[in-house]
Design a protein around this motif. Structure first.
Motif, short mmCIF file in Angstrom:
data_model
loop_
_atom_site.label_atom_id
_atom_site.label_comp_id
_atom_site.label_asym_id
_atom_site.label_seq_id
_atom_site.Cartn_x
_atom_site.Cartn_y
_atom_site.Cartn_z
N GLU A 108 0.83 -1.21 0.00
CA GLU A 108 0.00 0.00 0.00
C GLU A 108 0.86 1.26 0.00
OE1 GLU A 108 -3.03 2.48 2.95
OE2 GLU A 108 -2.47 0.42 3.47
N TYR A 109 1.92 1.25 0.82
CA TYR A 109 2.80 2.41 0.88
C TYR A 109 3.40 2.70 -0.50
CZ TYR A 109 7.03 5.16 1.48
OH TYR A 109 8.01 6.11 1.33
N GLN A 110 3.90 1.66 -1.16
CA GLN A 110 4.54 1.89 -2.46
C GLN A 110 3.53 2.32 -3.51
OE1 GLN A 110 7.56 -0.89 -3.64
NE2 GLN A 110 7.37 -0.40 -5.81
N LEU A 111 2.34 1.73 -3.49
CA LEU A 111 1.30 2.11 -4.44
C LEU A 111 0.96 3.59 -4.30
CD1 LEU A 111 -1.14 -0.95 -4.16
CD2 LEU A 111 0.43 -0.45 -6.06
N ASN A 112 0.81 4.04 -3.05
CA ASN A 112 0.50 5.45 -2.80
C ASN A 112 1.66 6.35 -3.21
OD1 ASN A 112 -2.16 5.60 -1.75
ND2 ASN A 112 -1.48 4.73 0.18
N ASP A 113 2.86 5.97 -2.81
CA ASP A 113 4.03 6.81 -3.06
C ASP A 113 4.30 6.94 -4.55
OD1 ASP A 113 6.21 8.26 -1.59
OD2 ASP A 113 7.45 6.95 -2.84
N ALA A 114 4.08 5.84 -5.30
CA ALA A 114 4.34 5.86 -6.75
C ALA A 114 3.16 6.43 -7.53
CB ALA A 114 4.65 4.44 -7.23
N GLY A 115 2.00 6.54 -6.90
CA GLY A 115 0.81 7.01 -7.60
C GLY A 115 0.32 6.01 -8.62
N ALA A 116 0.36 4.71 -8.26
CA ALA A 116 0.00 3.66 -9.21
C ALA A 116 -1.50 3.68 -9.54
CB ALA A 116 0.38 2.29 -8.64
N LYS A 117 -1.79 3.55 -10.82
CA LYS A 117 -3.17 3.48 -11.31
C LYS A 117 -3.64 2.03 -11.35
CE LYS A 117 -6.03 5.05 -15.22
NZ LYS A 117 -6.03 5.83 -16.49
N TYR A 118 -2.76 1.11 -11.72
CA TYR A 118 -3.07 -0.31 -11.81
C TYR A 118 -2.05 -1.11 -11.00
CZ TYR A 118 -5.87 0.90 -16.00
OH TYR A 118 -6.77 1.44 -16.88
N LEU A 119 -2.48 -2.31 -10.60
CA LEU A 119 -1.58 -3.26 -9.94
C LEU A 119 -1.73 -4.60 -10.64
CD1 LEU A 119 0.30 -4.33 -7.71
CD2 LEU A 119 -1.70 -4.55 -6.23
N LEU A 120 -0.61 -5.21 -11.00
CA LEU A 120 -0.60 -6.50 -11.68
C LEU A 120 0.13 -7.51 -10.80
CD1 LEU A 120 -0.84 -8.39 -14.19
CD2 LEU A 120 1.25 -7.30 -15.06
N THR A 121 -0.49 -8.69 -10.60
CA THR A 121 0.11 -9.69 -9.73
C THR A 121 -0.19 -11.10 -10.25
OG1 THR A 121 0.37 -10.33 -7.40
CG2 THR A 121 -1.87 -9.81 -8.15
N ILE A 122 0.05 -12.11 -9.41
CA ILE A 122 -0.29 -13.50 -9.73
C ILE A 122 -1.28 -14.00 -8.69
CG2 ILE A 122 1.97 -13.89 -10.81
CD1 ILE A 122 2.73 -15.53 -8.29
N PRO A 123 -2.00 -15.11 -8.98
CA PRO A 123 -3.01 -15.60 -8.04
C PRO A 123 -2.49 -15.83 -6.62
CG PRO A 123 -3.29 -16.68 -10.15
CD PRO A 123 -2.03 -15.87 -10.25
N LEU A 124 -1.24 -16.27 -6.48
CA LEU A 124 -0.68 -16.57 -5.16
C LEU A 124 -0.69 -15.35 -4.25
CD1 LEU A 124 0.82 -18.65 -3.35
CD2 LEU A 124 2.96 -17.83 -4.38
N PHE A 125 -0.57 -14.15 -4.81
CA PHE A 125 -0.47 -12.93 -4.00
C PHE A 125 -1.73 -12.08 -4.08
CE2 PHE A 125 4.00 -13.60 -5.67
CZ PHE A 125 4.43 -14.28 -4.54
N ILE A 126 -2.83 -12.65 -4.55
CA ILE A 126 -4.02 -11.84 -4.82
C ILE A 126 -4.61 -11.23 -3.56
CG2 ILE A 126 -5.72 -13.72 -4.72
CD1 ILE A 126 -5.61 -10.75 -7.23
N ASP A 127 -4.59 -11.93 -2.43
CA ASP A 127 -5.18 -11.39 -1.21
C ASP A 127 -4.44 -10.14 -0.75
OD1 ASP A 127 -7.07 -13.39 -1.19
OD2 ASP A 127 -6.00 -14.66 0.25
N VAL A 128 -3.12 -10.22 -0.73
CA VAL A 128 -2.32 -9.06 -0.35
C VAL A 128 -2.52 -7.94 -1.37
CG1 VAL A 128 0.06 -8.19 -0.14
CG2 VAL A 128 -0.57 -10.36 0.91
#
Length: 275
Positions: A108-128
């Motif tokens: 969350e900190y990095q998403l806010n600091d970077a101003g991310a519009k989208y987040l891309l991940t894999i199923p293993l990390f989907i909850d986080v």
């Protein structure tokens, strides 16, 4: 004042968008494997990889994602990582790379600091990923594969591919925003431009000495600059083939070295000690 030149050849620093620079040989290498997923053997040729980048870039552009917009990638080393990375770069966007072992609060900190519009991940990390994205107000979560609460990455293939790259100022426009480890405080984003990346590849060319016919093991994480620039962009720039590993496992590592007749391995001290 004495000038001591390097024994290596002079380095010419190109002024270019990173993606066409990396894929300078794509036409002649179209049928050659570019990336191989070590555990499964899933392979992307240079032609398939480049085509997927253009399609994904078209999907991003169709969603209104473009110059200066930021996508966070929180994934291990898999062939599709390069698709996402260069699709974002192709439309003039910024990639911020996230350590997949982070907690939701750290993401969350990095998403806010970077101003991310989208987040891309894999199923293993989907909850986080979904917890962090919700807290940070991210517009959309994408996933390689399928997972509840996320849009499949392949949905970006539905649009027409781009026919030209976004116009960028290579010296000024940031293309990647990796974060420091936070040893002396909170992690800090490192603003790297297209020119930073192309210059680094040009500098490293004579030192790395990767030939096009070589097989390289890509075990160091793409979310770190070493893995990103040497094992992803550097290998592709050289026209070689990278065999990716999502995480280091000694037995699997040795098996892949043997199976694919790996010619060079760029490693770090803990792996050297394990060997």
């Amino acid at each position: 004042m004495a000038v001591f030149p390097s024994l290596l050849p002079e380095v010419e620093l190109p002024v270019s968008h990173i993606t066409p620079f990396v894929f300078r040989h794509v036409e002649e290498l179209a049928d050659k494997p570019a990336l191989i997923d070590g555990p499964t053997g899933r392979t992307l040729t240079y032609g398939q990889l480049y085509g997927a980048i253009l399609k994904t870039a078209g999907g991003l552009r169709a969603r209104g994602f473009g110059k200066g917009d930021c996508m966070a990638i929180m994934a291990p080393n898999i062939p599709e990582y390069a698709i996402a990375f260069h699709a974002v770069a192709a439309v003039g966007g910024v990639v911020t790379t996230i350590n997949p072992t982070y907690t939701a609060e750290e993401v969350e900190y990095q998403l806010n600091d970077a101003g991310a519009k989208y987040l891309l991940t894999i199923p293993l990390f989907i909850d986080v990923a979904t917890e962090a994205a919700s807290a940070a107000g991210v517009d959309e979560v994408f996933v390689f594969g399928e997972a509840e609460g996320a849009t499949p990455f392949t949905a970006l293939f539905d649009a027409d591919p781009i026919t030209e790259f976004a116009e960028v100022d290579p010296h000024e426009d940031v293309v990647v925003l990796p974060y420091s480890s936070g040893t002396t405080g909170l992690p800090k984003g490192v603003m790297l431009t297209h020119h930073n990346l192309t210059s680094n590849l040009a500098q490293a060319k004579h030192v790395l000495d990767i030939d096009a016919d070589e097989m390289i093991i890509a075990v160091l994480p793409f979310f770190h600059i070493y893995g990103m620039q040497i094992l992803m962009n550097g290998v592709l720039y050289s026209g070689a083939t990278a065999v990716t590993m999502p995480r280091f496992d000694l037995e699997q590592f040795l098996s892949l070295l043997q199976e694919h007749r790996i010619s060079k391995a760029y490693l770090v001290p803990p792996i050297i000690l394990a060997l």
